[in-house]
Design an enzyme around this catalytic site. Structure first.
Site, mmCIF file in Angstrom:
data_model
loop_
_atom_site.group_PDB
_atom_site.id
_atom_site.type_symbol
_atom_site.label_atom_id
_atom_site.label_comp_id
_atom_site.label_asym_id
_atom_site.label_seq_id
_atom_site.Cartn_x
_atom_site.Cartn_y
_atom_site.Cartn_z
ATOM 1 N N SER A 1 5.963 68.594 13.436
ATOM 2 C CA SER A 1 4.810 66.773 13.741
ATOM 3 C C SER A 1 4.260 66.988 11.948
ATOM 4 O O SER A 1 4.306 66.438 11.226
ATOM 5 C CB SER A 1 3.419 67.088 13.863
ATOM 6 O OG SER A 1 3.084 68.950 13.665
ATOM 7 N N ASN B 1 -4.921 75.747 17.701
ATOM 8 C CA ASN B 1 -5.650 74.871 18.647
ATOM 9 C C ASN B 1 -7.146 74.099 17.816
ATOM 10 O O ASN B 1 -7.395 72.860 17.777
ATOM 11 C CB ASN B 1 -6.091 75.145 19.709
ATOM 12 C CG ASN B 1 -4.217 74.757 20.017
ATOM 13 O OD1 ASN B 1 -3.718 74.697 19.456
ATOM 14 N ND2 ASN B 1 -4.262 76.105 20.823
ATOM 15 N N THR C 1 -16.134 24.662 24.602
ATOM 16 C CA THR C 1 -16.233 25.619 25.575
ATOM 17 C C THR C 1 -14.427 24.725 25.669
ATOM 18 O O THR C 1 -14.286 23.970 26.299
ATOM 19 C CB THR C 1 -16.393 25.116 26.392
ATOM 20 O OG1 THR C 1 -16.859 23.964 27.272
ATOM 21 C CG2 THR C 1 -18.293 25.456 25.392
ATOM 22 N N HIS C 2 -13.524 25.668 26.198
ATOM 23 C CA HIS C 2 -12.565 25.543 27.331
ATOM 24 C C HIS C 2 -12.067 24.480 26.225
ATOM 25 O O HIS C 2 -11.105 23.517 26.419
ATOM 26 C CB HIS C 2 -12.197 24.416 28.564
ATOM 27 C CG HIS C 2 -14.012 25.058 29.373
ATOM 28 N ND1 HIS C 2 -13.805 25.384 30.406
ATOM 29 C CD2 HIS C 2 -14.634 25.243 29.448
ATOM 30 C CE1 HIS C 2 -14.237 25.922 31.257
ATOM 31 N NE2 HIS C 2 -15.549 25.716 30.427
ATOM 32 N N SER D 1 9.300 28.269 4.986
ATOM 33 C CA SER D 1 9.554 28.206 5.471
ATOM 34 C C SER D 1 10.845 27.768 4.648
ATOM 35 O O SER D 1 11.182 27.682 3.557
ATOM 36 C CB SER D 1 9.863 27.351 6.608
ATOM 37 O OG SER D 1 11.450 26.878 7.536
ATOM 38 N N LYS E 1 6.575 23.757 5.244
ATOM 39 C CA LYS E 1 6.010 24.475 5.799
ATOM 40 C C LYS E 1 5.227 25.154 5.241
ATOM 41 O O LYS E 1 5.349 25.772 3.865
ATOM 42 C CB LYS E 1 7.403 24.954 6.733
ATOM 43 C CG LYS E 1 7.222 24.715 7.389
ATOM 44 C CD LYS E 1 6.605 23.811 8.826
ATOM 45 C CE LYS E 1 6.003 24.605 9.227
ATOM 46 N NZ LYS E 1 6.846 25.481 10.277
ATOM 47 N N ASN F 1 3.054 28.174 5.855
ATOM 48 C CA ASN F 1 2.628 28.835 7.138
ATOM 49 C C ASN F 1 1.766 29.715 7.144
ATOM 50 O O ASN F 1 1.323 30.439 6.410
ATOM 51 C CB ASN F 1 3.809 29.121 7.803
ATOM 52 C CG ASN F 1 4.742 28.618 8.587
ATOM 53 O OD1 ASN F 1 4.698 27.383 8.740
ATOM 54 N ND2 ASN F 1 6.558 29.300 8.374
ATOM 55 N N GLU G 1 -1.458 34.547 11.920
ATOM 56 C CA GLU G 1 -1.056 34.964 12.628
ATOM 57 C C GLU G 1 -0.400 36.422 12.678
ATOM 58 O O GLU G 1 -0.417 37.231 14.007
ATOM 59 C CB GLU G 1 0.595 34.355 12.703
ATOM 60 C CG GLU G 1 0.462 32.929 13.104
ATOM 61 C CD GLU G 1 1.808 32.420 11.660
ATOM 62 O OE1 GLU G 1 3.197 32.272 13.395
ATOM 63 O OE2 GLU G 1 1.657 31.769 11.090
ATOM 64 N N TYR H 1 -5.798 73.495 25.182
ATOM 65 C CA TYR H 1 -4.864 72.948 24.478
ATOM 66 C C TYR H 1 -3.329 72.474 25.233
ATOM 67 O O TYR H 1 -2.925 73.396 25.796
ATOM 68 C CB TYR H 1 -4.812 73.476 23.295
ATOM 69 C CG TYR H 1 -3.597 72.779 22.670
ATOM 70 C CD1 TYR H 1 -3.970 71.728 21.629
ATOM 71 C CD2 TYR H 1 -2.334 73.216 22.314
ATOM 72 C CE1 TYR H 1 -3.008 70.851 20.358
ATOM 73 C CE2 TYR H 1 -1.906 72.720 21.204
ATOM 74 C CZ TYR H 1 -1.936 72.002 20.914
ATOM 75 O OH TYR H 1 -0.799 70.600 19.758
ATOM 76 N N GLN I 1 -0.694 66.958 19.839
ATOM 77 C CA GLN I 1 0.359 65.829 18.790
ATOM 78 C C GLN I 1 0.537 64.844 18.708
ATOM 79 O O GLN I 1 1.018 64.391 17.837
ATOM 80 C CB GLN I 1 1.560 67.162 18.527
ATOM 81 C CG GLN I 1 1.995 66.995 17.075
ATOM 82 C CD GLN I 1 3.604 68.039 17.277
ATOM 83 O OE1 GLN I 1 2.919 69.519 16.973
ATOM 84 N NE2 GLN I 1 4.531 67.856 17.398
ATOM 85 N N LYS J 1 -1.478 61.742 16.558
ATOM 86 C CA LYS J 1 -1.075 61.831 15.512
ATOM 87 C C LYS J 1 -0.762 60.365 15.013
ATOM 88 O O LYS J 1 -1.507 59.103 14.164
ATOM 89 C CB LYS J 1 -0.778 62.992 14.266
ATOM 90 C CG LYS J 1 -1.761 63.811 14.279
ATOM 91 C CD LYS J 1 -1.197 65.396 14.014
ATOM 92 C CE LYS J 1 -2.036 65.592 14.485
ATOM 93 N NZ LYS J 1 -1.986 66.795 15.764
HETATM 94 N N1 ARG Z 1 0.582 70.655 15.334
HETATM 95 C C1 ARG Z 1 0.317 70.833 16.603
HETATM 96 C C2 ARG Z 1 -0.638 69.426 16.889
HETATM 97 O O1 ARG Z 1 -0.789 68.744 16.244
HETATM 98 C C3 ARG Z 1 -1.054 71.409 15.398
HETATM 99 C C4 ARG Z 1 -1.589 72.524 17.454
HETATM 100 C C5 ARG Z 1 -0.334 73.138 17.829
HETATM 101 N N2 ARG Z 1 -0.957 74.522 18.093
HETATM 102 C C6 ARG Z 1 -0.333 75.943 19.193
HETATM 103 N N3 ARG Z 1 -0.281 75.983 20.127
HETATM 104 N N4 ARG Z 1 1.337 74.849 19.230
HETATM 105 O O2 ARG Z 1 -1.165 69.360 18.299
#
Ligand code: ARG
Length: 463
Positions: free
Chosen positions: A28, A115, A160-161, A282, A288, A290, A295, A322, A327, A330
């Site tokens: 990650s 964790n 309205t509407h 455009s 145009k 836009n 949008e 956990y 993960q 994020k």
């Molecule tokens: N990269 C993990 C997360 O985002 C960190 C925690 C990982 N914990 C584990 N026991 N593998 O959640």
């Protein structure tokens, strides 16, 4: 046998290295490195507590502080060498720390797990983003007020509407969005209270056997308190979901306003113009201009709503405590923050760059019998039951429609065909100005009421 030196933190237990593809699949660091400075902040507080509780030595603490400070500089200057092999932001920093300061670095993780560490990082991150977002919402509110200030007497049709309903001032319409932003700010404030609790100390899931002081860490990190249950602390991401839900609502509000800006900029409405710097042309049609920004705001709302659904779905099947599923929280979170903060920044500026066209608004308000309700209310005030008044006015509107004119253009004897109660004081009632002025109560569109609302709003923003 593999050791820590092979970049395998848990290698002792394994007979073969993790497959390359699996490494890429589980890593990650590419995205969670965004949490790095919060990770360091959390580690510093944790280390300080460990030293205070005599779990590590004062010298270890010094070494950890020195190492983390150097790492922080490396990260800020872009010199830090992030390694996919080290999976995530936490292991990258810990490994570097150990390289820099030796055994003290290896002691940092005492009484802690990734964790509770990652849950802490996300909370620190979100807390800071919430504060930033609230500031941006206030900026948008300011630009709404600055625009509204000049338009308490600018009359447009209220719909309205999407059909002409009753006249309102443009300021009144804008102030509706001020209110929405105000509730958005309230929602982020509420969410912040639940974000601002410390997971550290929960360790992997059950707590830790070291004599730690969680409240001390909470204090060091400016949390309002600790998460009361260790299993809950490492596992739930409801606070992130709440944050995303609040974000989705902001986007939804802005999406509605965007839809209106787009309509209003269409020449059939012609109510406003959006400054060129927010529009594009455009490649084929030279005429145009836009409204790309509104949008895109409308489009990006779908993306944030999607992030909300992603997070809810991520959570729903997870048993305590956990799971690695988390993960996946994020990217939707980061994307939500990026989308929302950029949108808010652009929006505040775009509202400042709007040109209002009061004549077009007024023409539109005069077109759809917007003061028909005022005529009905007039009859009621003269003693007619509302339902009868409603019917009399409906017939009058039909008559005017057949003649192709407005109610105010009908002669008095024509109007009297629909009710003998109508006298020549009716013409004041049928004007757009009369209609606005009549709605003279808190929350109504009368200019003095909207001016008072703007004044209250300014006070609120200053407080
Ligand atoms: N990269 C993990 C997360 O985002 C960190 C925690 C990982 N914990 C584990 N026991 N593998 O959640």
């Amino acid at each position: 046998m593999a050791t820590m030196q092979d970049n395998q933190t848990w290698s002792g237990r394994f007979n073969e290295p993790v497959a390359e593809l699996v490494k890429r699949y589980t890593a990650s660091v590419d995205f969670d490195k965004r949490l790095a400075l919060f990770d360091i902040q959390g580690s510093l507080a944790h280390a300080q507590m460990l030293a205070t509780c005599n779990i590590i030595s004062a010298q270890d603490l010094k070494d950890i502080q020195r190492g983390l400070s150097q790492i922080e500089n490396e990260i800020i200057s872009g010199d830090f060498d992030w390694q996919l092999d080290l999976e995530d932001v936490h292991l990258n920093i810990e490994k570097r720390l150990t390289t820099l300061v030796g055994d003290a670095g290896k002691r940092l993780h005492t009484g802690r797990s990734r964790n509770d560490q990652v849950a802490t990082d996300i909370r620190l991150y979100l807390r800071s983003e919430i504060d930033n977002i609230v500031g941006l919402l206030k900026e948008l509110q300011t630009s709404l007020l600055d625009l509204a200030q000049h338009h308490t007497h600018t009359i447009m049709p209220g719909f309205t509407h999407l059909q002409v309903a009753q006249p309102v001032s443009f300021a009144h319409h804008l102030m509706a969005y001020f209110e929405m932003c105000q509730r958005d700010i309230g929602r982020f404030g509420d969410a912040r209270k639940r974000v601002n609790r410390l997971p550290l100390g929960a360790a992997a899931l059950a707590g830790t056997s070291y004599p730690i002081k969680r409240e001390y860490v909470a204090e060091l990190l400016d949390f309002d308190g600790v998460c009361e249950n260790s299993l809950d602390a490492v596992s739930d991401r409801d606070f992130a979901i709440e944050f995303t839900a609040s974000s989705a609502l902001v986007m939804t509000h802005l999406s509605r306003l965007s839809e209106e800006l787009i309509l209003w900029m269409n020449p059939r409405f012609g109510f406003i113009d959006i400054a060129d710097r927010f529009c594009t042309g455009s490649s084929i049609m030279p005429q145009k201009k836009n409204p790309d920004v509104p949008e895109l705001v409308r489009g990006k709302t779908g993306r944030v709503n999607g992030n909300l659904v992603a997070l809810l779905t991520l959570m729903k099947g997870q048993p305590l405590a956990y799971n690695k599923d988390n993960q996946e929280d994020k990217e939707p979170l980061f994307d939500t923050v990026d989308t929302l903060t950029l949108t808010l920044r652009i929006y505040a500026d775009m509202m400042r760059g709007i040109t209002v066209k009061p004549e077009a608004m007024r023409r539109a308000a005069l077109q759809g019998y917007a003061t028909a309700t005022d005529l009905a209310d007039y009859l009621v005030k003269k003693g007619l039951p509302f339902r009868d008044a409603h019917e009399a006015v409906a017939l009058a509107v039909r008559h005017a429609e057949q003649k192709g004119c407005d109610l105010a253009e009908l002669k008095l004897d024509e109007l009297q065909q629909f009710s003998a109660l109508i006298a020549d004081d009716i013409y004041g009632v049928l004007t757009l100005e009369g209609s606005l002025a009549a709605r003279n109560h808190t929350g109504g569109t009368a200019p003095n009421q909207v001016e008072a609302a703007i004044a209250r709003a300014r006070k609120l923003l200053a407080s």
